[in-house]
Scaffold this motif. Structure first.
Motif, PDB file in Angstrom:
ATOM      1  N   ALA A  23       0.837  -1.199   0.000  1.00 49.62           N
ATOM      2  CA  ALA A  23       0.000   0.000   0.000  1.00 49.62           C
ATOM      3  C   ALA A  23       0.872   1.250   0.000  1.00 49.62           C
ATOM      4  CB  ALA A  23      -0.906   0.010   1.223  1.00 49.62           C
ATOM      5  N   THR A  24       0.473   2.232  -0.808  1.00 47.40           N
ATOM      6  CA  THR A  24       1.135   3.529  -0.829  1.00 47.40           C
ATOM      7  C   THR A  24       0.097   4.565  -0.435  1.00 47.40           C
ATOM      8  OG1 THR A  24       2.569   2.801  -2.628  1.00 47.40           O
ATOM      9  CG2 THR A  24       2.401   5.166  -2.265  1.00 47.40           C
ATOM     10  N   SER A  25       0.331   5.244   0.669  1.00 44.83           N
ATOM     11  CA  SER A  25      -0.610   6.256   1.146  1.00 44.83           C
ATOM     12  C   SER A  25      -0.318   7.574   0.432  1.00 44.83           C
ATOM     13  CB  SER A  25      -0.469   6.447   2.653  1.00 44.83           C
ATOM     14  OG  SER A  25      -0.761   5.244   3.317  1.00 44.83           O
ATOM     15  N   VAL A  26      -1.355   8.140  -0.177  1.00 44.53           N
ATOM     16  CA  VAL A  26      -1.193   9.381  -0.939  1.00 44.53           C
ATOM     17  C   VAL A  26      -2.353  10.324  -0.674  1.00 44.53           C
ATOM     18  CG1 VAL A  26       0.109   8.295  -2.816  1.00 44.53           C
ATOM     19  CG2 VAL A  26      -2.366   8.470  -2.981  1.00 44.53           C
ATOM     20  N   LYS A  27      -2.120  11.598  -0.967  1.00 45.11           N
ATOM     21  CA  LYS A  27      -3.182  12.605  -0.985  1.00 45.11           C
ATOM     22  C   LYS A  27      -3.309  13.043  -2.433  1.00 45.11           C
ATOM     23  CE  LYS A  27      -4.655  16.937   1.076  1.00 45.11           C
ATOM     24  NZ  LYS A  27      -4.298  17.986   2.059  1.00 45.11           N
ATOM     25  N   ILE A  28      -4.534  13.009  -2.967  1.00 44.01           N
ATOM     26  CA  ILE A  28      -4.772  13.306  -4.381  1.00 44.01           C
ATOM     27  C   ILE A  28      -5.598  14.578  -4.519  1.00 44.01           C
ATOM     28  CG2 ILE A  28      -5.937  12.473  -6.461  1.00 44.01           C
ATOM     29  CD1 ILE A  28      -5.261   9.654  -5.630  1.00 44.01           C
ATOM     30  N   ASP A  29      -5.232  15.400  -5.486  1.00 44.07           N
ATOM     31  CA  ASP A  29      -6.004  16.602  -5.797  1.00 44.07           C
ATOM     32  C   ASP A  29      -7.345  16.165  -6.369  1.00 44.07           C
ATOM     33  OD1 ASP A  29      -6.994  18.632  -7.914  1.00 44.07           O
ATOM     34  OD2 ASP A  29      -5.598  19.800  -6.682  1.00 44.07           O
ATOM     35  N   PRO A  30      -8.477  16.579  -5.766  1.00 39.94           N
ATOM     36  CA  PRO A  30      -9.789  16.110  -6.227  1.00 39.94           C
ATOM     37  C   PRO A  30     -10.173  16.594  -7.624  1.00 39.94           C
ATOM     38  CG  PRO A  30     -10.042  17.718  -4.462  1.00 39.94           C
ATOM     39  CD  PRO A  30      -8.586  17.449  -4.604  1.00 39.94           C
ATOM     40  N   GLN A  31      -9.596  17.689  -8.079  1.00 38.34           N
ATOM     41  CA  GLN A  31      -9.937  18.222  -9.402  1.00 38.34           C
ATOM     42  C   GLN A  31      -9.149  17.540 -10.525  1.00 38.34           C
ATOM     43  OE1 GLN A  31     -12.439  19.826  -8.931  1.00 38.34           O
ATOM     44  NE2 GLN A  31     -12.173  20.649  -6.903  1.00 38.34           N
ATOM     45  N   SER A  32      -7.839  17.406 -10.314  1.00 39.56           N
ATOM     46  CA  SER A  32      -6.976  16.894 -11.385  1.00 39.56           C
ATOM     47  C   SER A  32      -6.636  15.413 -11.248  1.00 39.56           C
ATOM     48  CB  SER A  32      -5.667  17.692 -11.427  1.00 39.56           C
ATOM     49  OG  SER A  32      -4.902  17.445 -10.259  1.00 39.56           O
ATOM     50  N   GLY A  33      -6.741  14.884 -10.042  1.00 44.33           N
ATOM     51  CA  GLY A  33      -6.355  13.500  -9.808  1.00 44.33           C
ATOM     52  C   GLY A  33      -4.859  13.331  -9.606  1.00 44.33           C
ATOM     53  N   GLU A  34      -4.117  14.425  -9.624  1.00 40.60           N
ATOM     54  CA  GLU A  34      -2.669  14.377  -9.415  1.00 40.60           C
ATOM     55  C   GLU A  34      -2.354  14.068  -7.961  1.00 40.60           C
ATOM     56  OE1 GLU A  34      -0.137  14.962 -11.735  1.00 40.60           O
ATOM     57  OE2 GLU A  34      -1.756  14.922 -13.222  1.00 40.60           O
ATOM     58  N   ILE A  35      -1.261  13.335  -7.753  1.00 42.87           N
ATOM     59  CA  ILE A  35      -0.803  13.058  -6.388  1.00 42.87           C
ATOM     60  C   ILE A  35      -0.148  14.324  -5.840  1.00 42.87           C
ATOM     61  CG2 ILE A  35       0.815  11.732  -4.980  1.00 42.87           C
ATOM     62  CD1 ILE A  35       0.341   9.377  -6.897  1.00 42.87           C
ATOM     63  N   VAL A  36      -0.683  14.818  -4.737  1.00 43.52           N
ATOM     64  CA  VAL A  36      -0.192  16.036  -4.112  1.00 43.52           C
ATOM     65  C   VAL A  36       0.882  15.711  -3.080  1.00 43.52           C
ATOM     66  CG1 VAL A  36      -0.853  18.026  -2.702  1.00 43.52           C
ATOM     67  CG2 VAL A  36      -2.410  17.162  -4.441  1.00 43.52           C
ATOM     68  N   GLU A  37       0.690  14.611  -2.354  1.00 42.47           N
ATOM     69  CA  GLU A  37       1.621  14.243  -1.287  1.00 42.47           C
ATOM     70  C   GLU A  37       1.621  12.735  -1.102  1.00 42.47           C
ATOM     71  OE1 GLU A  37       2.540  15.608   3.330  1.00 42.47           O
ATOM     72  OE2 GLU A  37       0.799  16.419   2.277  1.00 42.47           O
ATOM     73  N   ARG A  38       2.803  12.191  -0.799  1.00 38.25           N
ATOM     74  CA  ARG A  38       2.950  10.774  -0.448  1.00 38.25           C
ATOM     75  C   ARG A  38       3.263  10.706   1.034  1.00 38.25           C
ATOM     76  NH1 ARG A  38       3.515   7.377  -4.918  1.00 38.25           N
ATOM     77  NH2 ARG A  38       3.865   8.504  -6.846  1.00 38.25           N
ATOM     78  N   TYR A  39       2.664   9.725   1.706  1.00 37.48           N
ATOM     79  CA  TYR A  39       2.853   9.577   3.140  1.00 37.48           C
ATOM     80  C   TYR A  39       3.583   8.267   3.456  1.00 37.48           C
ATOM     81  CZ  TYR A  39      -0.968  12.994   3.472  1.00 37.48           C
ATOM     82  OH  TYR A  39      -1.764  14.091   3.348  1.00 37.48           O
ATOM     83  N   THR A  40       4.228   8.253   4.604  1.00 36.70           N
ATOM     84  CA  THR A  40       4.707   7.006   5.187  1.00 36.70           C
ATOM     85  C   THR A  40       3.871   6.789   6.437  1.00 36.70           C
ATOM     86  OG1 THR A  40       6.352   8.047   6.626  1.00 36.70           O
ATOM     87  CG2 THR A  40       7.074   7.460   4.382  1.00 36.70           C
ATOM     88  N   ASN A  41       3.960   5.620   7.042  1.00 31.69           N
ATOM     89  CA  ASN A  41       3.181   5.376   8.268  1.00 31.69           C
ATOM     90  C   ASN A  41       3.612   6.292   9.400  1.00 31.69           C
ATOM     91  OD1 ASN A  41       1.493   3.493   7.169  1.00 31.69           O
ATOM     92  ND2 ASN A  41       2.689   1.745   7.848  1.00 31.69           N
ATOM     93  N   ASP A  42       4.808   6.874   9.296  1.00 33.54           N
ATOM     94  CA  ASP A  42       5.297   7.777  10.338  1.00 33.54           C
ATOM     95  C   ASP A  42       4.772   9.196  10.191  1.00 33.54           C
ATOM     96  OD1 ASP A  42       6.814   5.677  11.363  1.00 33.54           O
ATOM     97  OD2 ASP A  42       8.557   6.208  10.127  1.00 33.54           O
ATOM     98  N   ASN A  43       4.335   9.581   8.996  1.00 35.31           N
ATOM     99  CA  ASN A  43       3.909  10.972   8.816  1.00 35.31           C
ATOM    100  C   ASN A  43       2.488  11.110   8.258  1.00 35.31           C
ATOM    101  OD1 ASN A  43       4.208  10.382   6.074  1.00 35.31           O
ATOM    102  ND2 ASN A  43       5.277  12.284   5.606  1.00 35.31           N
ATOM    103  N   LEU A  44       1.594  10.175   8.551  1.00 37.07           N
ATOM    104  CA  LEU A  44       0.201  10.286   8.097  1.00 37.07           C
ATOM    105  C   LEU A  44      -0.472  11.459   8.784  1.00 37.07           C
ATOM    106  CD1 LEU A  44      -1.035   6.576   8.144  1.00 37.07           C
ATOM    107  CD2 LEU A  44      -0.452   7.973   6.164  1.00 37.07           C
ATOM    108  N   ASP A  45      -1.350  12.154   8.047  1.00 39.81           N
ATOM    109  CA  ASP A  45      -2.093  13.231   8.712  1.00 39.81           C
ATOM    110  C   ASP A  45      -3.221  12.621   9.543  1.00 39.81           C
ATOM    111  OD1 ASP A  45      -4.424  12.872   7.129  1.00 39.81           O
ATOM    112  OD2 ASP A  45      -3.809  14.374   5.679  1.00 39.81           O
ATOM    113  N   PRO A  46      -3.825  13.396  10.435  1.00 37.75           N
ATOM    114  CA  PRO A  46      -4.819  12.838  11.372  1.00 37.75           C
ATOM    115  C   PRO A  46      -6.047  12.212  10.700  1.00 37.75           C
ATOM    116  CG  PRO A  46      -4.194  15.067  12.015  1.00 37.75           C
ATOM    117  CD  PRO A  46      -3.547  14.791  10.694  1.00 37.75           C
ATOM    118  N   PHE A  47      -6.335  12.568   9.448  1.00 32.59           N
ATOM    119  CA  PHE A  47      -7.522  12.052   8.771  1.00 32.59           C
ATOM    120  C   PHE A  47      -7.215  10.873   7.850  1.00 32.59           C
ATOM    121  CE2 PHE A  47      -8.467  16.538   9.621  1.00 32.59           C
ATOM    122  CZ  PHE A  47      -9.556  16.359  10.452  1.00 32.59           C
TER     123      PHE A  47
END
Length: 80
Positions: A23-47
């Protein structure tokens, strides 16, 4: 290693594909579908919940069924 039997075709006991799930944790821009940020288990945001699914799945090399390892193992237990 555990013995397997395909729960669908019920004949295959020897030919399987082990599918590793990475699994690769990512944050995606809802408009473009582009990956905005990649996370590791150490730096996940609270949501963002870390992946808690199975590490791998099994595919029957005869009929192609893909399931959790437990299904194949239980089939082998019930039909010796």
């Amino acid at each position: 290693m555990t013995r397997y039997l395909c729960p669908k075709c019920r004949t295959n006991r020897s030919r399987f594909n082990i599918i590793e799930q990475v699994a690769t944790s990512v944050k995606i821009d809802p408009q473009s579908g582009e990956i905005v940020e990649r996370y590791t288990n150490d730096n996940l945001d609270p949501f963002h919940i870390p992946y808690r699914g199975p590490q791998f799945r099994v595919q029957c090399g005869v009929c192609g069924l893909v399931e959790a390892e437990e299904r194949f193992a239980k089939s082998a237990e019930h039909q010796p």
